[in-house]
Motif scaffolding. Structure first.
Motif, PDB file in Angstrom:
ATOM      1  N   VAL A   1     -11.093  50.260  25.972  1.00 16.57           N
ATOM      2  CA  VAL A   1     -12.032  50.931  26.838  1.00 16.57           C
ATOM      3  C   VAL A   1     -13.211  51.908  26.330  1.00 16.57           C
TER       4      VAL A   1
ATOM      5  N   ILE B   1     -17.610  47.338  30.398  1.00 12.69           N
ATOM      6  CA  ILE B   1     -16.904  48.024  31.903  1.00 12.69           C
ATOM      7  C   ILE B   1     -18.051  48.603  32.663  1.00 12.69           C
TER       8      ILE B   1
ATOM      9  N   GLY C   1      -9.609  48.384  36.650  1.00 12.04           N
ATOM     10  CA  GLY C   1     -10.567  48.492  35.818  1.00 12.04           C
ATOM     11  C   GLY C   1     -11.944  49.324  36.558  1.00 12.04           C
TER      12      GLY C   1
ATOM     13  N   THR D   1      -4.967  49.999  24.800  1.00  9.31           N
ATOM     14  CA  THR D   1      -6.012  49.936  26.030  1.00  9.31           C
ATOM     15  C   THR D   1      -6.972  51.098  25.686  1.00  9.31           C
TER      16      THR D   1
ATOM     17  N   LEU E   1      -7.968  44.990  33.234  1.00  6.70           N
ATOM     18  CA  LEU E   1      -9.290  45.921  33.649  1.00  6.70           C
ATOM     19  C   LEU E   1     -10.221  44.750  34.265  1.00  6.70           C
TER      20      LEU E   1
ATOM     21  N   LEU F   1     -14.628  43.779  37.835  1.00  8.69           N
ATOM     22  CA  LEU F   1     -13.696  44.693  37.372  1.00  8.69           C
ATOM     23  C   LEU F   1     -12.369  44.526  38.572  1.00  8.69           C
TER      24      LEU F   1
END
Length: 128
Positions: free
Chosen positions: A23, A32, A90, A19, A69, A86
């Protein structure tokens, strides 16, 4: 662990590493960040994240969705419409990530000066 959770990102078996990679990787962090600003359709997101290929964006979105997320919502319209936004998790990650992005952007003059100093020393040593 002080907070009682059994996860340790420094352990090679810890699932949090995957993860964290999703990210903090180039496309994950930019995706993101873009979705922190607004809900976007795939092609809007691709335009916002300049340089990402369709395949890489698709893989990135799938990984972020799998990690909980990103939320993908397909609407049965003609033509089909798919929106990405999101999740609450997230958004919490994005808030911290945006702080890092803003810090890096704001300190780029220092980074560029450091690169220039480093490169001039490297050239002076014959590239070693």
């Amino acid at each position: 662990m002080d907070d009682g959770h059994p996860f340790d990102v420094f352990s090679k078996q810890c699932p949090s590493r995957g993860t964290l990679e999703h990210v903090t990787g180039r496309w994950g962090s930019l995706t993101i960040g873009a979705l922190y600003e607004e809900t976007l359709r795939f092609n809007e997101l691709r335009r916002r994240v300049d340089g990402v290929s369709e395949k890489m964006l698709s893989q990135t979105l799938q990984a972020l969705e799998r990690d909980g997320l990103v939320h993908r919502e397909a609407q049965l319209t003609n033509p089909p419409r798919v929106d990405y936004d999101l999740t609450p998790l997230g958004r919490a990650v994005a808030e911290r990530l945006m702080g890092l992005i803003q810090l890096v952007e704001g300190r780029m003059p220092e980074v560029l000066a450091a690169r220039e100093r480093y490169d001039s020393v490297r050239v002076g040593r014959g590239g070693r």
